[in-house]
Design an enzyme around this catalytic site. Structure first.
Site, PDB file in Angstrom:
ATOM      1  N   VAL A 107       1.034  -1.311  -0.144  1.00 56.58           N
ATOM      2  CA  VAL A 107      -0.033   0.154   0.082  1.00 56.58           C
ATOM      3  C   VAL A 107       1.084   1.278   0.008  1.00 56.58           C
ATOM      4  O   VAL A 107       0.393   2.604   0.190  1.00 56.58           O
ATOM      5  CB  VAL A 107      -0.951  -0.009   1.252  1.00 56.58           C
ATOM      6  CG1 VAL A 107      -1.784  -1.258   1.006  1.00 56.58           C
ATOM      7  CG2 VAL A 107      -0.254   0.068   2.516  1.00 56.58           C
ATOM      8  N   HIS A 123      -4.600  -4.299  -2.355  1.00 57.41           N
ATOM      9  CA  HIS A 123      -4.742  -3.741  -0.875  1.00 57.41           C
ATOM     10  C   HIS A 123      -5.006  -2.562  -0.729  1.00 57.41           C
ATOM     11  O   HIS A 123      -4.854  -1.698   0.447  1.00 57.41           O
ATOM     12  CB  HIS A 123      -3.660  -4.496   0.094  1.00 57.41           C
ATOM     13  CG  HIS A 123      -3.880  -6.047   0.039  1.00 57.41           C
ATOM     14  ND1 HIS A 123      -2.748  -6.746   0.491  1.00 57.41           N
ATOM     15  CD2 HIS A 123      -4.605  -6.971  -0.437  1.00 57.41           C
ATOM     16  CE1 HIS A 123      -2.921  -8.098   0.509  1.00 57.41           C
ATOM     17  NE2 HIS A 123      -4.261  -8.179  -0.129  1.00 57.41           N
ATOM     18  N   CYS A 131     -14.232   7.971   2.727  1.00 60.43           N
ATOM     19  CA  CYS A 131     -15.348   8.276   3.695  1.00 60.43           C
ATOM     20  C   CYS A 131     -15.674   6.940   4.237  1.00 60.43           C
ATOM     21  O   CYS A 131     -16.219   6.150   3.341  1.00 60.43           O
ATOM     22  CB  CYS A 131     -16.231   9.126   3.128  1.00 60.43           C
ATOM     23  SG  CYS A 131     -17.524   9.564   4.124  1.00 60.43           S
ATOM     24  N   GLY A 191       9.208 -10.866  -2.982  1.00 62.89           N
ATOM     25  CA  GLY A 191       9.084 -10.488  -1.536  1.00 62.89           C
ATOM     26  C   GLY A 191       7.732 -10.640  -0.867  1.00 62.89           C
ATOM     27  O   GLY A 191       7.215  -9.864  -0.175  1.00 62.89           O
TER      28      GLY A 191
END
Ligand code: NAD
Ligand code: ZN
Length: 252
Positions: A107, A123, A131, A191
């Site tokens: 992210v 993700h 919101c 990774g």
């Protein structure tokens, strides 16, 4: 570097050169050399909580200020972090391939900063606020002064635009990722511990559809035994070596 490493790097470059379509799947490990802790790597407690206890809708409902302290701390840390040679090499792979898709579980936005373009952020992205009430989204580039930022459309509480434990993935993301996995000839898996679903199943899906799967990870993972090729090195070492081999060896 060992003969084995050079051999594997050449093999990966060869498969990339022959591929019509390439996909890559990345996880927290590709950002480790940028100074960002992996979830499982640190034993990671934060203010006495496990990450799984902070990154949930239940935690936000119960204590939005606490959840925002966690994410503001992560944003503050991220402002100091830059893409590393692995992110940059992967952006270079995209340049070399006709058809390339990057699927990331991260992210942290570092792939975009490194220049990757066709990215599926499974993700979400920590630099988006969304919101809680009306789902309005807002890109952000710093850390809010407010304990809980408010929606400029409806006044509701904003939350970070990341996928929490127990939540659905962004609409369409898994379908796009599955389609990239099904169509690719090579998938680089870099990774990731290959434990978090549904991301972890994509490499198997690629293989069933005829792709070669190349794992790049210094540690053995859930994927290691089934990968077609394993480069057991750090991403910041292996990825630039693959790109160098890709760019220096003549096309067939
Ligand atoms: P993970 O923490 O489960 O696994 C990280 C993997 O990276 C391990 O297999 C480890 O051996 C490997 N690794 C460590 N250093 C490496 C290096 N230098 N080069 C290559 N590999 C290296 O991470 P995951 O599989 O991505 O799952 C964790 C979840 O947490 C994901 O859902 C992700 O969204 C989230 N997360 C994201 C970030 C980020 O955005 N940077 C950071 C932490 C967690
Ligand atoms: Zn709103």
């Amino acid at each position: 570097m060992s003969d084995n490493f050079s051999h594997n790097v050449k093999q990966a470059a060869q498969w990339l050169r022959e591929a019509q379509r390439v996909a890559a799947m990345t996880g927290a490990g590709i950002s480790a050399e940028s100074g960002i802790a992996t979830f499982r790597g640190t034993g990671g407690l934060w203010e006495g909580h496990r990450a799984e206890e902070v990154a949930t809708p239940e935690a936000f409902r119960a204590n939005p200020e606490m959840v925002w302290r966690f994410y503001s701390a992560r944003r503050t840390q991220l402002l100091e972090c830059r893409p590393n040679p692995a992110h940059e090499a992967l952006a270079e792979v995209e340049h070399c391939c006709e058809n390339f898709c990057l699927i990331t579980q991260n992210v942290d936005n570092l792939h975009r900063l490194a220049g990757s373009q066709n990215i599926i952020e499974l993700h979400g992205n920590i630099w988006i606020d969304r919101c809680w009430d009306c789902a309005h989204e807002e890109p952000v580039d710093g850390v809010s002064e407010e304990p809980v930022p408010r929606c400029r459309k409806c006044g509701g509480m904003m939350r970070p635009g990341v996928v929490w434990f127990g939540e659905m993935l962004p609409p369409g993301a898994i379908e796009r990722a599955q389609s990239a996995a099904a169509q690719c000839d090579v998938m680089l898996v870099i990774g990731t511990s290959s434990l978090v679903q549904p991301a972890a199943s994509l490499s198997g899906f690629a293989q069933q559809n005829g792709a070669k799967v190349v794992e790049i990870n210094p540690e053995a993972t859930a994927l290691t035994h089934s990968a077609d090729l394993v480069i057991a090195e750090k991403a910041g070492t292996a990825m630039p070596a693959i790109v160098e081999a890709l760019q220096t060896e003549p096309r067939p």
